[in-house]
Structure formats: structure tokens, C-alpha cells
Design a protein around this motif. Structure first.
Motif, short mmCIF file in Angstrom:
data_model
loop_
_atom_site.label_atom_id
_atom_site.label_comp_id
_atom_site.label_asym_id
_atom_site.label_seq_id
_atom_site.Cartn_x
_atom_site.Cartn_y
_atom_site.Cartn_z
N ARG A 211 0.88 -1.24 -0.06
CA ARG A 211 -0.22 -0.08 -0.02
C ARG A 211 0.89 1.13 0.01
O ARG A 211 0.61 2.18 -0.74
CB ARG A 211 -0.96 0.07 1.17
CG ARG A 211 -1.64 1.26 1.53
CD ARG A 211 -2.47 1.69 0.27
NE ARG A 211 -3.75 0.62 0.23
CZ ARG A 211 -4.46 0.66 -0.96
NH1 ARG A 211 -4.57 1.73 -1.60
NH2 ARG A 211 -5.44 -0.04 -0.95
N LEU A 212 1.87 1.43 0.79
CA LEU A 212 2.73 2.41 0.92
C LEU A 212 3.74 2.82 -0.25
O LEU A 212 3.78 4.01 -1.07
CB LEU A 212 3.79 2.29 2.09
CG LEU A 212 3.18 2.20 3.53
CD1 LEU A 212 4.18 1.84 4.46
CD2 LEU A 212 2.75 3.72 3.60
N SER A 213 3.99 1.62 -1.05
CA SER A 213 4.77 1.64 -2.27
C SER A 213 3.89 2.08 -3.47
O SER A 213 4.11 3.07 -4.08
CB SER A 213 5.50 0.37 -2.67
OG SER A 213 5.77 0.27 -3.90
N ASN A 214 2.55 1.66 -3.37
CA ASN A 214 1.61 2.15 -4.48
C ASN A 214 1.23 3.60 -4.18
O ASN A 214 1.29 4.32 -5.31
CB ASN A 214 0.45 1.27 -4.43
CG ASN A 214 -0.73 1.59 -5.58
OD1 ASN A 214 -0.42 1.37 -6.58
ND2 ASN A 214 -1.78 2.21 -5.06
N ASN A 215 1.26 3.86 -2.97
CA ASN A 215 0.80 5.53 -2.76
C ASN A 215 1.82 6.46 -3.05
O ASN A 215 1.69 7.58 -3.74
CB ASN A 215 0.33 5.50 -1.42
CG ASN A 215 -1.15 4.85 -1.01
OD1 ASN A 215 -1.64 4.39 -2.17
ND2 ASN A 215 -1.63 5.11 0.11
N TYR A 230 -8.32 9.72 2.20
CA TYR A 230 -8.95 8.34 1.60
C TYR A 230 -7.72 7.24 1.76
O TYR A 230 -7.92 6.02 2.31
CB TYR A 230 -9.47 8.68 0.12
CG TYR A 230 -9.75 7.27 -0.61
CD1 TYR A 230 -10.99 6.69 -0.32
CD2 TYR A 230 -8.87 6.75 -1.33
CE1 TYR A 230 -11.44 5.15 -0.72
CE2 TYR A 230 -9.18 5.39 -2.10
CZ TYR A 230 -10.55 4.78 -1.48
OH TYR A 230 -10.89 3.65 -2.00
N GLU A 231 -6.48 7.93 1.12
CA GLU A 231 -5.26 6.79 1.26
C GLU A 231 -4.92 6.62 2.61
O GLU A 231 -4.22 5.73 2.94
CB GLU A 231 -4.30 7.48 0.21
CG GLU A 231 -4.72 7.26 -1.35
CD GLU A 231 -4.97 5.60 -1.68
OE1 GLU A 231 -4.54 4.76 -1.05
OE2 GLU A 231 -5.71 5.59 -2.74
N VAL A 235 -4.00 3.45 4.43
CA VAL A 235 -2.77 2.99 5.18
C VAL A 235 -3.09 2.61 6.65
O VAL A 235 -2.53 1.68 7.27
CB VAL A 235 -1.76 4.11 5.21
CG1 VAL A 235 -0.48 4.04 5.91
CG2 VAL A 235 -1.27 4.28 3.62
N ARG A 236 -3.85 3.33 7.23
CA ARG A 236 -4.43 3.24 8.66
C ARG A 236 -4.73 1.70 8.85
O ARG A 236 -4.56 0.88 9.87
CB ARG A 236 -5.29 4.24 9.18
CG ARG A 236 -5.84 4.12 10.67
CD ARG A 236 -7.00 4.51 11.04
NE ARG A 236 -8.17 4.16 10.40
CZ ARG A 236 -8.62 2.77 10.89
NH1 ARG A 236 -8.06 2.17 11.97
NH2 ARG A 236 -9.52 2.16 10.41
N GLN A 237 -5.73 1.38 7.80
CA GLN A 237 -6.25 -0.11 8.02
C GLN A 237 -5.23 -1.17 7.95
O GLN A 237 -5.22 -2.04 8.62
CB GLN A 237 -7.32 -0.24 6.89
CG GLN A 237 -8.44 0.64 7.08
CD GLN A 237 -9.43 0.57 6.04
OE1 GLN A 237 -9.39 -0.19 4.88
NE2 GLN A 237 -10.53 1.42 5.75
N GLY A 238 -4.15 -0.81 6.85
CA GLY A 238 -3.46 -1.88 6.80
C GLY A 238 -2.23 -1.76 7.77
O GLY A 238 -1.72 -2.84 8.43
N SER A 239 -1.86 -0.72 8.57
CA SER A 239 -1.15 -0.54 9.79
C SER A 239 -1.71 -1.14 10.82
O SER A 239 -1.16 -1.85 11.68
CB SER A 239 -0.55 1.00 10.02
OG SER A 239 -0.03 0.97 11.19
N ASP A 240 -3.11 -0.84 11.01
CA ASP A 240 -3.80 -1.59 12.12
C ASP A 240 -3.83 -3.10 12.08
O ASP A 240 -3.77 -3.81 13.06
CB ASP A 240 -5.24 -1.00 12.05
CG ASP A 240 -6.11 -1.16 13.36
OD1 ASP A 240 -5.56 -1.11 14.30
OD2 ASP A 240 -7.15 -1.82 13.16
N ALA A 241 -4.15 -3.72 10.74
CA ALA A 241 -4.09 -4.87 10.73
C ALA A 241 -2.61 -5.82 11.16
O ALA A 241 -2.46 -6.76 11.75
CB ALA A 241 -4.31 -5.35 9.18
#
Length: 597
Positions: A211-215, A230-231, A235-241
Motif C-alpha cells: 500500500r505504501l509503495s503504491n501510494n 482516503y489513502e 494505510v491506517r487499515q493496513g497498519s492496524d491489521a
């Protein structure tokens, strides 16, 4: 059948380091041997002070207590020198091994990734691959830096201290050492349950990195559409997971140390009480009792580090598993084959009943055509008609499901893949530029090229003028992916790169679709020169780019529906003529729309 253990897989790929592993392990064992001896000497010293001429040393020939203490001091110095020496040796050996193995493993993994077919990259996320090549390999290095030595020394400490216990008093040894197998079993029990949790942690880390690379690659679009919030939420969702997965592992790994401490307390209490009773009853010497108390502390207390060791070990095993899975990914398109010597390729191409489909959707349906050596052919048609798939098949980024492609008289599936690609100069719509100088990018793939040849290629691509105006000319850094240059400048450098390569086949895949009219005109002038006497395949939406081609193929839904020269296709009045009128604004009669306004 279960998969081999990650460590076995790792050292299977690192056979040349086996001697280093054995030496590092030997140094760790010898260091622990010398590390245990000072506690034994403390007991001997207590024995000398208490029993004097009746001490253990007196019985082996040193009768005077002062001489006994001098001997103990000398032996102590030797032991400390030995311990320090082997600590230095194992530290250097393990760390050097970690760095070398990390370097080789990353190179091996990256080189293997480069050989994988393009379909692999379409299925994988770039960020996940970056996570494997970066953090996962670093995790393995952290384990070899310290974790491997810790595991070896805990094991050796248990054996050595156990041997001393049994030599002094077997009755006490059984009771004092009962916690050790309990602790080790508990550590492995926890380890087995940590393994899947840390595998999940590594997967979550890869998803977040993707996600970070894509953004970061699409930051301009994010800003233009004010999609920052939005992005940021993505990132928050990915980091939270990732945080949640880590928390699940932490809750389990954090429980190891308290459990081990309770087992240590039981063992130390048994030694202190039962050993003390034996000493008071005269069944155990004061010196021996001192040795046992110190050794119990020395043996059991380091076991509290099993929590950290187990945590580091499982993180590393999860990472090594991911790296090994990447390295063991089979090559769908083999590199070996019949060699095509440089200079022997004429450039004649034959597509013989070629079929290809992405999943259930057919992309090419029985394409058959012949391109004589030195001819220029063009492919036009709507988006999704199969034009770019032809190029991918020619470069063997993908393989046809039916049919074959011949280069001269050789099926390209039987040719050496590197030789095939060396025979083709490729310019894409969004050409990749390395984070290097202009000269380095023009000489990309041909690093031995001289400056005069580089300049000549730039002149042929009409790039020399703007390059000369740059601050450092050909030595100007272009930035990551050429971001310091305009789109047109990047395309002209990419064309210069293909010209310098001087291949018998030139492929341009929408090379002018994203440039301005001036740049397109410059590229068109260059193409008129460089395509002479060279097999050239041009894919284009702008028909003005291909009007001088020897043959133009019009494609629709994976089939060739029209073919001929520009004039012949206009006279035919079919799809090509309709596309030409649409792009030029001409009516069926050939007059511009503007003339009737």
C-alpha cells in the motif's frame, strides 16, 4: 508430506557457508565452556579457605593454601582470557556470516525474481516483494547476529552444568535440574503456537508495504484528486491489521518469561534448601554447595531469555520461509536454449497461428503473419485488440498457448532467452529510466559504450540538444524513474537507448502516445532514419506515426481484420479509414471538417 524446516532450506541454499557455521558454533561452545568454569573455581576457592591443607587442590598435589590461591588466580586469568578470546571469535564469525549470507541471499532472491515471467509480477504486489527482499532478509540477519549463538549456549550450558551437578551430587542434581526440561518443553510449546502468528505478521507487513509503495508511486494523482484522507485511511487499515497481528503474537510471547521464572524459582529453591541441608549434615562440602548455588543461578537465569530467543527465532523462521518460497518459485519460461550469435540475426519474423488468452478471455485468436527482414510493420486498433500482447509474446514476457513465433528459422521458444532479447530494441509508452545519469541511461544494457557512441545515439534520437542544455549535460542525474525529465525527454532518451543497442529488430509500443506534437514529430523523424534496413514493429494509436509502414495490420478482438499500406487501407474504406478520418478530422471525401465551417 510436510515442507522442510526453514533453517534446513536456508542452509541448503548456502552450502558454501557450512564451514563458517560449524566454526561459529564451535566458538560459541568453547566460550560457554570457559564461561561456566569461574563458578567452579569459586567453589574450589571456598574449599581452599575452609579446608586449607585438606582441600581438593591439596589432594591433587598443591599442599600450601597460599600456593593453592596463586594457582587459582593463574587458572582464573587463563579462563577469562579463553572466554574473552572465544567470545570475540564467535561474535566476529556469527556477524560476518550473517552479513555474508544476507548479502548472498538478497542477491540470489533478486536475481531469481528478475528471471520470473511477467505474469508473476501481475499476480504479486510490488510492496510485498520489497518486504521479502528487504525486511524479511534483514530479519534472518538479526537472528544469525545473536539468536543462533544464544540458542547454542543455552543448550551447552544445560549440558555442562548438568554434568557438574551429577559429578558433585546425583541426588540434588535430579531435583535441581527438573525445571530445565520443563522450561525447554514449554519454550517449544510456545514456539509452535507462535509460528503461524508470525507468518501472519509477515504477510500483514507485506500488504502494508504494498500500500505504501503504491501510494508513493501515485502521489501526484493522490494530490490531484485530493485523496489524501482516503489513502491515509487505507494505510491506517493496513497498519492496524499489522498491529493486531503483532499484538496476537506479543500476548503469547510475553507469557513465556513469567512461566520460565516460576520454573527457575522452583529449581533454585530446591538447590538452596536441599543442598543447604546436605551441607549442614556433612553430606556435601561447603565448596561444592557454593558451586551448586552459583551454577544453578548461571544455568537457570539465562533461560529467562528464551522468551526473547523464541520470539526472534519465530520471526526469523517466518521471514526465511517467505524468502525461500520466493527463491524456489519455478521459472515458467526457461532461459536456456539455442544460442543466437550477435550479428547472425537477420530479423525475419513469422507468427504462426498464435493464440493467447488471459484466463477465459481470448486476446489473440489464430494470428498468422510474416514480417520480412528489414521491413516496417504497424499494428493499430482499439484498446484491448491484442496489439501489445503480440509484443509481449515476441519478447517472451508471456508464452503462446497455441502456435509459435519464428525469428528467422528458429522458434523463439527454443532460443536462448537472453540472446533473443539482445536482438530486440524495445521502447515502451512509459519507458523506465534508472536513477542515474543521462549517459548511463542511454548506455543501459550496453555499459561498455563510449561517450562518442552515446552522443551519436542521442543525436539520432533528436535528444542531444536538450541534453546539452542540462546543468551537467550527459552527466546530469535524471532522478528516480527519470522524474526530473519531461515525458517527451524520457521517450527520446529511451529511443536513444534502443538506437545505441543497434538491434536487428526494433519494437515501439505506443512510444509516442503520451508526448506532445513537437516531440512526436522529432521521434517520427528519428524513426524514419533508424528503421531503414531494420525489422521494425510499431504499435500506435496515432495513425500519423505509422502511415509510412510497409504493412499496417488492423486488429479487432484478437484478430487481424485489415492489412495493407496506408493508401491501400484508406482506399478500402474500412476500419482503418474510419480511424484516420476520426483522428484527422477529414470527411469521407478527404476534406477537413474545418473547411466546411
Amino acid at each position: 508430506m510436510s515442507a522442510p524446516h526453514p533453517l534446513k532450506r536456508l542452509f541448503g541454499h548456502a552450502r558454501r557457508y557450512r564451514r563458517d557455521v560449524w566454526l561459529a558454533s564451535l566458538y560459541s561452545v568453547l566460550n560457554k565452556f570457559f564461561d561456566v568454569l569461574p563458578e567452579v573455581l569459586i567453589g574450589v576457592a571456598v574449599d581452599v579457605v575452609v579446608n586449607r591443607k585438606d582441600s581438593f587442590l591439596a589432594r591433587v598435589g598443591v599442599h600450601e593454601p597460599k600456593d593453592q590461591l596463586v594457582l587459582l588466580a593463574a587458572v582464573t586469568a587463563l579462563i577469562w582470557v579463553g572466554e574473552s578470546l572465544f567470545q570475540y571469535l564467535y561474535d566476529v564469525k556469527w556477524r560476518t556470516l550473517a552479513q555474508n549470507l544476507q548479502h548472498d541471499l538478497r542477491q540470489q532472491a533478486y536475481q531469481h525474481v528478475q528471471r520470473l515471467e511477467m505474469g508473476f509480477f501481475e499476480r504479486q504486489r510490488t510492496g510485498n516483494l520489497m518486504s521479502i527482499l528487504g525486511d524479511d532478509i534483514n530479519q534472518m540477519e538479526r537472528f544469525l547476529n545473536g539468536g543462533a549463538n544464544d540458542l547454542i549456549q543455552v543448550f551447552c550450558s544445560s549440558l555442562m552444568v548438568g554434568a557438574v551437578f551429577f559429578a558433585l551430587t546425583a541426588k540434588l542434581a535430579f531435583l535441581s535440574l527438573i525445571p530445565v526440561p520443563v522450561i525447554l518443553y514449554g519454550a517449544f510449546w510456545f514456539q509452535g503456537r507462535l509460528a503461524p502468528r508470525y507468518a501472519g505478521v509477515r504477510e500483514a507487513a507485506g500488504t502494508l508495504a504494498s500500500r505504501l509503495s503504491n501510494n508513493l508511486l501515485g502521489i501526484a494523482t493522490i494530490k490531484a484528486y485530493t485523496a489524501e484522507a482516503y489513502e491515509a485511511e487505507h494505510v491506517r487499515q493496513g497498519s492496524d491489521a499489522y498491529r493486531v497481528r503483532n499484538a496476537e503474537a506479543i500476548r503469547l510471547s510475553a507469557a513465556i518469561t513469567p512461566v520460565i521464572r516460576m520454573a527457575i524459582l522452583a529449581g533454585f529453591t530446591v538447590t538452596l534448601l536441599y543442598g543447604g541441608f546436605l551441607t549442614l549434615n556433612g553430606e556435601l562440602g561447603v565448596g561444592s554447595y557454593s558451586v551448586l548455588v552459583y551454577l544453578t543461578q548461571r544455568l537457570l537465569w539465562p533461560l529467562t531469555r528464551l522468551a526473547d530467543m523464541t520470539d526472534l527465532y519465530q520471526r526469523s523462521m517466518a521471514s526465511i520461509e517467505r524468502v525461500m518460497n520466493l527463491i524456489d518459485t519455478p521459472l515458467a519460461i526457461p532461459y536456456e536454449g539455442r544460442h543466437l550469435p550477435a550479428g547472425s540475426v537477420k530479423g525475419a519474423l513469422t507468427f504462426d497461428a498464435v493464440h493467447f488468452a488471459y484466463g477465459e478471455q481470448p486476446t489473440l485468436q489464430g494470428i498468422s503473419l510474416t514480417v520480412p527482414a528489414g521491413h516496417t510493420v504497424a499494428f493499430v486498433g482499439t484498446t484491448g485488440s491484442g496489439k501489445s500482447t503480440l509484443v509481449k509474446l515476441l519478447l517472451r514476457f508471456i508464452e503462446p498457448q497455441r502456435g509459435r513465433i519464428l525469428l528467422d528459422d528458429t522458434a523463439i521458444g527454443e532460443a536462448n532467452l537472453q540472446d533473443l532479447r539482445r536482438a530486440i530494441g524495445y521502447v515502451a509508452q512509459d519507458s523506465f529510466l534508472a536513477d542515474a545519469t543521462v549517459a548511463d541511461n542511454i548506455a543501459y544494457g550496453l555499459p561498455t559504450a563510449g561517450r562518442d557512441d552515446i552522443v551519436a545515439a542521442a543525436v539520432a534520437a533528436e535528444a542531444h540538444e536538450f541534453i546539452a542544455q542540462m546543468p551537467q549535460g550527459y552527466d546530469t542525474q535524471v532522478g528516480e524513474r527519470g522524474q526530473k525529465l519531461s515525458g517527451g525527454q524520457r521517450q527520446r532518451i529511451a529511443l536513444a537507448r534502443a538506437i545505441l543497442k543497434n538491434p536487428p529488430i526494433l519494437v515501439l509500443d505506443e512510444a509516442t502516445s503520451a508526448v506532445d506534437n513537437e516531440t512526436e514529430a522529432a521521434i517520427q523523424r528519428s524513426l524514419e532514419r533508424v528503421t531503414r534496413n531494420r525489422t521494425s514493429l510499431i504499435i500506435a494509436h496515432r495513425l500519423s506515426t505509422v502511415r509510412h509502414a510497409d504493412t499496417i495490420y488492423v486488429m479487432e478482438q484478437g484478430r487481424i481484420v485489415e492489412q495493407g499500406t496506408h493508401d491501400a487501407l484508406l482506399a478500402l474504406g474500412g476500419q482503418y479509414a474510419a480511424l484516420w478520418r476520426l483522428q484527422t478530422g477529414e470527411r469521407a471525401g478527404g476534406n477537413p471538417i474545418a473547411d466546411s465551417v
